[in-house]
Write an enzyme that holds these catalytic residues in place. Structure first.
Site, mmCIF file in Angstrom:
data_model
loop_
_atom_site.group_PDB
_atom_site.id
_atom_site.type_symbol
_atom_site.label_atom_id
_atom_site.label_comp_id
_atom_site.label_asym_id
_atom_site.label_seq_id
_atom_site.Cartn_x
_atom_site.Cartn_y
_atom_site.Cartn_z
ATOM 1 N N GLY A 48 70.696 16.787 25.708
ATOM 2 C CA GLY A 48 70.403 15.416 26.146
ATOM 3 C C GLY A 48 70.490 15.181 27.641
ATOM 4 C CD GLU A 103 78.334 14.125 27.203
ATOM 5 O OE1 GLU A 103 77.144 14.046 26.846
ATOM 6 O OE2 GLU A 103 79.234 14.541 26.454
ATOM 7 C CG ASP A 107 78.020 6.370 19.442
ATOM 8 O OD1 ASP A 107 78.623 5.277 19.494
ATOM 9 O OD2 ASP A 107 77.350 6.719 18.457
ATOM 10 C CB VAL A 157 69.021 4.303 23.263
ATOM 11 C CG1 VAL A 157 69.512 2.870 23.269
ATOM 12 C CG2 VAL A 157 70.158 5.248 23.630
ATOM 13 C CG ASP A 163 67.493 14.284 19.752
ATOM 14 O OD1 ASP A 163 68.623 14.004 20.218
ATOM 15 O OD2 ASP A 163 67.334 14.885 18.676
#
Ligand code: IMP
Length: 183
Positions: A48, A103, A107, A157, A163
């Site tokens: 990510g 990062e 979450d 998101v 993704d």
């Protein structure tokens, strides 16, 4: 691809690519100040953070090295599993180094707290975190993050490296995924 190319898959655009670039430039300037004259190693968290690392490093003026780690997170769903595994470790010995972990999103903070304790055990000279996005639950937890791009609502998101089931990483903007895509 831009949000307009997949508008039916998004509820709305959260941040345009211009807004992301602007915020990354601001953070890059702060990082330049913090690490002036220091030997900096950036650790990107695959997959990510690829876009964030690529753009952040090009916006920075201080010298730095780059390394990557891959750790398991969601698999293909939208809920945190709580199971963290190292899939790819660093190539670099970080003992005595100034380390900045980059990062994409925090979450629950589960992935990050695992990563931080793992990296601390390798005794870097310093260890800081930069994340582009942060959800509310992480803000409540005591996750010590020095640079946050944007605090966002607790919704799923995609885009700019993030993704859903392996797709949308190449979306240049950041958008809220429409529920019909994952339900
Ligand atoms: P945490 O351990 O709950 O903080 O989860 C962190 C990881 O979950 C991130 O590195 C992402 O891979 C993934 N993740 C969490 N929220 C989202 C999201 O909204 N979109 C895409 N991936 C997410």
């Amino acid at each position: 691809m831009d949000a307009a190319d997949i508008s039916q898959d998004l509820t709305r655009v959260l941040f345009t690519k211009e807004q992301v670039a602007q915020r990354i430039a601001e953070i890059a300037a702060e990082i330049d100040e913090e690490y002036a004259g220091k030997d900096l190693l950036i650790i990107g968290v695959l997959n990510g953070a690829v876009m964030v690392v690529a753009d952040l490093l090009r916006a920075m003026k201080v010298h730095c090295e780059m390394d990557w780690m891959a750790i398991s997170s969601y698999g293909s769903g939208t809920q945190s599993s709580g199971v963290v595994r190292i899939l790819k470790d660093l190539n670099t010995d970080i003992h005595g180094r100034h380390v900045l972990v980059v990062e994409d999103i925090i979450d629950t903070g589960l992935t990050l707290s695992y990563l931080v304790s793992n990296l601390r055990s390798r005794e870097p000279a310093s260890l800081e975190i930069m994340t582009l996005l942060r959800k509310p639950e992480a803000a409540e937890n005591a996750v010590d993050v020095k640079w946050v791009g944007f605090d966002i609502p607790n919704e799923f998101v995609v885009g700019y490296g993030l993704d859903y089931a392996g797709r949308y990483r190449n979306l240049a903007d950041i958008g809220l995924l429409a529920p019909h895509v994952y339900s």
